[in-house]
Design a protein around this motif. Structure first.
Motif, PDB file in Angstrom:
ATOM      1  N   ILE A 110       0.848  -1.193   0.000  1.00 41.20           N
ATOM      2  CA  ILE A 110       0.000   0.000   0.000  1.00 41.20           C
ATOM      3  C   ILE A 110       0.877   1.233   0.000  1.00 41.20           C
ATOM      4  CG2 ILE A 110      -0.140   0.020   2.532  1.00 41.20           C
ATOM      5  CD1 ILE A 110      -2.971   1.089   2.281  1.00 41.20           C
ATOM      6  N   LYS A 135      -8.969  -4.304  -3.113  1.00 36.80           N
ATOM      7  CA  LYS A 135      -9.596  -4.121  -1.803  1.00 36.80           C
ATOM      8  C   LYS A 135     -11.052  -4.598  -1.827  1.00 36.80           C
ATOM      9  CE  LYS A 135      -6.528  -2.754   1.101  1.00 36.80           C
ATOM     10  NZ  LYS A 135      -6.208  -3.625   2.256  1.00 36.80           N
ATOM     11  N   TYR A 163      -5.630  -1.191  -7.118  1.00 39.51           N
ATOM     12  CA  TYR A 163      -5.650  -1.194  -5.660  1.00 39.51           C
ATOM     13  C   TYR A 163      -7.090  -1.246  -5.147  1.00 39.51           C
ATOM     14  CZ  TYR A 163      -5.161   0.226  -0.818  1.00 39.51           C
ATOM     15  OH  TYR A 163      -5.242   0.277   0.549  1.00 39.51           O
ATOM     16  N   SER A 218     -10.866  -0.661   2.250  1.00 34.88           N
ATOM     17  CA  SER A 218     -10.445   0.700   1.927  1.00 34.88           C
ATOM     18  C   SER A 218     -11.616   1.509   1.400  1.00 34.88           C
ATOM     19  CB  SER A 218      -9.330   0.670   0.870  1.00 34.88           C
ATOM     20  OG  SER A 218      -9.081   1.960   0.341  1.00 34.88           O
TER      21      SER A 218
END
Length: 341
Positions: A80, A156, A152, A125
């Motif tokens: 991350i 998530k 990303y 997230s």
């Protein structure tokens, strides 16, 4: 005495979580491979109820062994970074984080079946709401909107599918938490992070609060920001997020459901810049702003609904943005003086 495994324990949010757990009386095992910041020193490293294991969260055998005597598992490990990470490492983020979550679930399924593991608390997230068109974003909305475009955010969202699938097939209890825009101290420049310039200053972490602070401290004028400055964020202190995460881990009504964890106060990037500028330079010094080209996945709004966490968990973030900035400024000033940023 209950024992909790926290993966990513040396990370930004992970450090706050470990500290909160120790204050609550838990015994904590932390796992980290120090791949992001290198080896870092935490204030709790020598705590008698804390054990730090250096290892890779993708190692299913190691994860299985660590979970064998744990009551709870907070799955926080991930590759991350700030928004620059999303663009430089899109494949690595997806591949590494899929392996991490698969290993976490494989080990937890076994520990729940054969050991004493009660539940997994997964860190998701706010990026699962990347393509939301209406705000505030409430729990469940991530299932009704198009999936995130960033690898990303997409991964998530996959974490949440792993959590629900492990329950559906193996009855592994879960809670999903979505931290929004963590602010605090203790983060460093990432190893291997791209050097990205904003005006005449290299970004430190691609997280807006510390980067604006370091640019103002270094005398940048006019101040460069990414995009128009109208982007809305809910900057939430790491200690508040940790309190919410631990509460979600403990609370009986948090079983097999999800929560947004955030302050209810939204702030534009321009408002944040004005606050930081006035704190450092004084209210009488005029702020001039230059807007740089934003990143592709710089979401314009991240506005959560906080009603469910307040109603079910009794969670409300207590730290104001002004208080958080007052804490971050001296920490960044020292880091600049030390040459680490």
């Amino acid at each position: 005495m209950q024992r909790v495994l926290v993966t990513g324990s040396a990370g930004f949010i992970g450090g706050y979580v470990v500290e909160r757990l120790l204050c609550r009386g838990y015994t904590v095992c932390g796992l980290d491979n120090f791949s992001k910041y290198g080896r870092v020193r935490k204030s709790f490293d020598d705590h008698p109820r804390y054990q730090l294991v250096e290892g890779d969260a993708r190692d299913t055998g190691l994860m299985t062994a660590l979970l064998a005597d744990c009551d709870h598992f907070i799955a926080a490990a991930a590759m991350i970074g700030g928004i620059s990470y999303f663009h430089r490492y899109p494949y690595d983020l997806l591949a590494a984080n899929e392996r991490i979550i698969a290993a976490a679930c494989d080990a937890a399924i076994k520990a729940h079946r054969e050991g004493r593991l009660r539940k997994v608390t997964y860190l998701s997230s706010s990026m699962v709401f990347e393509r939301a068109a209406s705000w505030p974003a409430g729990e469940g909305q991530q299932l009704d909107i198009p999936p995130p475009l960033s690898s990303y955010g997409f991964q998530k969202l996959a974490v949440e599918y792993f959590a629900r699938a492990a329950w559906d097939q193996y009855r592994l209890p879960f809670t999903i938490v979505r931290p929004f825009n963590c602010v605090g101290v203790g983060e460093s420049r990432a190893l291997g992070g791209p050097e990205i310039w904003s005006g005449n200053v290299a970004l430190a972490m691609s997280h807006v609060v510390p980067d604006l602070v370091q640019k103002v401290l270094k005398g940048q004028d006019p101040l460069h920001i990414l995009g128009s400055g109208d982007q809305v964020r809910h900057y939430t202190h790491g200690a508040d997020l940790a309190a919410g995460i631990v509460t979600a881990m403990e609370h009986p009504d948090a079983l097999n459901t999800d929560f947004n964890l955030s302050t209810s106060q939204g702030t534009t990037v321009r408002e944040l810049a004005e606050l930081i500028w006035a704190k450092i330079n004084g209210p009488g010094v005029r702020l001039r702003i230059v807007s740089d080209e934003p990143f592709e996945h710089d979401v314009q709004r991240r506005i959560p609904s906080t009603e469910k966490a307040r109603r079910v968990l009794g969670f409300e973030a207590a730290t104001t943005l002004e208080q958080a900035v007052d804490e971050v400024i001296p920490w960044i000033r020292q880091a600049v003086e030390d040459g680490t940023i």
